[in-house]
Design a protein around this motif. Structure first.
Motif, PDB file in Angstrom:
ATOM      1  N   ILE A 199       0.826  -1.206   0.000  1.00 20.23           N
ATOM      2  CA  ILE A 199       0.000   0.000   0.000  1.00 20.23           C
ATOM      3  C   ILE A 199       0.860   1.256   0.000  1.00 20.23           C
ATOM      4  N   ASP A 200       2.068   1.162   0.581  1.00 21.23           N
ATOM      5  CA  ASP A 200       2.979   2.311   0.584  1.00 21.23           C
ATOM      6  C   ASP A 200       3.302   2.761  -0.838  1.00 21.23           C
ATOM      7  N   VAL A 201       3.439   1.806  -1.750  1.00 27.23           N
ATOM      8  CA  VAL A 201       3.755   2.134  -3.141  1.00 27.23           C
ATOM      9  C   VAL A 201       2.597   2.898  -3.785  1.00 27.23           C
ATOM     10  N   HIS A 202       1.380   2.431  -3.538  1.00 29.77           N
ATOM     11  CA  HIS A 202       0.202   3.105  -4.094  1.00 29.77           C
ATOM     12  C   HIS A 202       0.064   4.519  -3.532  1.00 29.77           C
ATOM     13  N   ILE A 203       0.313   4.671  -2.253  1.00 33.87           N
ATOM     14  CA  ILE A 203       0.228   6.005  -1.639  1.00 33.87           C
ATOM     15  C   ILE A 203       1.314   6.909  -2.213  1.00 33.87           C
ATOM     16  N   LYS A 204       2.499   6.366  -2.448  1.00 36.39           N
ATOM     17  CA  LYS A 204       3.588   7.142  -3.044  1.00 36.39           C
ATOM     18  C   LYS A 204       3.176   7.671  -4.421  1.00 36.39           C
TER      19      LYS A 204
END
Length: 232
Positions: A199-204
């Motif tokens: 999810i960190d990648v999507h938020i980035k």
């Protein structure tokens, strides 16, 4: 006391008495809502189509087009489930039943306490949060039903998951959300296809797209806790 989860939600007050409209605007604005007004049925229809508000506070006895007709038009012609709270001087059980049959979510009899009405607005919005047509903050607007996200009137091109992320953040302004909470809000009872690690990648990616439109850092990382959408 302002409830943060309700900040940014748009309220349309449809009332022909300017004193009542002004009183409600003062109370609603104080609680963090974005408030628009209409003094007759014709203006109400224009504002509803233009704004797609999260909730309509609707007086039944209006000039030009009655509140009953407005309510019927919203439900039958627009096919919209936007929440409606009816205001009326009619206190009979028959009148209340008729209001609910027309599609009202709540029914408030005049004279009323502004504080009680604010409580009714909050309660209705809490149980109908998925039906909110638009969330607005300074320079930032999202229209969930239309799948649109705008910054200063310019549209963001988002993937479906990025849009769901943004909707989750804007539904919980100024609140720190853990990765687990974010995924729970997005998927609810459905099977997850994204893990809390990815999810960190999507938020980035979401943050990068927002920063292409504005220098403001709307989505902030709270170390050791998660993320926060900064509304103000």
């Amino acid at each position: 006391m302002t409830t943060k989860s309700l900040i940014g939600k748009t309220v349309l007050v449809v009332e022909d008495d300017p004193k009542i409209r002004e009183l409600l605007k003062i109370y609603l604005t104080k609680e963090g809502y974005e408030v628009s007004e209409a003094g007759n049925g014709t203006d109400a229809k224009m504002k509803i189509e233009e704004l797609d508000p999260c909730i309509v506070i609707l007086d039944l006895m209006l000039p030009e087009i009655s509140g009953e007709e407005i309510c019927r038009w919203i439900r039958e012609d627009l096919k919209s489930m936007m929440p409606i709270i009816m205001l009326t001087a009619k206190a009979s059980e028959k009148s209340r039943i008729q209001g609910f049959k027309l599609g009202a979510d709540d029914y408030v009899v005049k004279p009323f306490s502004p504080g009680e009405l604010m409580g009714r607005v909050e309660a209705v919005l809490r149980r109908t949060s998925s039906r909110c047509g638009k969330l607005s903050f300074t320079g930032f607007t999202i229209k969930p039903a239309k799948g649109q996200a705008l910054i200063n009137g310019e549209q963001l091109e988002l993937t479906q998951f990025e849009f769901k992320l943004l909707h989750t953040f804007m539904n919980h302004p100024d609140q720190v959300l853990s990765r687990e909470q974010i995924l729970t809000f997005i998927y609810q009872n459905n099977e997850r296809v994204v893990s809390d690690r990815t999810i960190d990648v999507h938020i980035k990616h979401l943050r990068e797209k927002i920063k292409e439109k504005t220098p403001k850092d709307y989505i902030q990382t709270v170390r050791g806790m998660g993320y926060k959408f900064v509304a103000i």
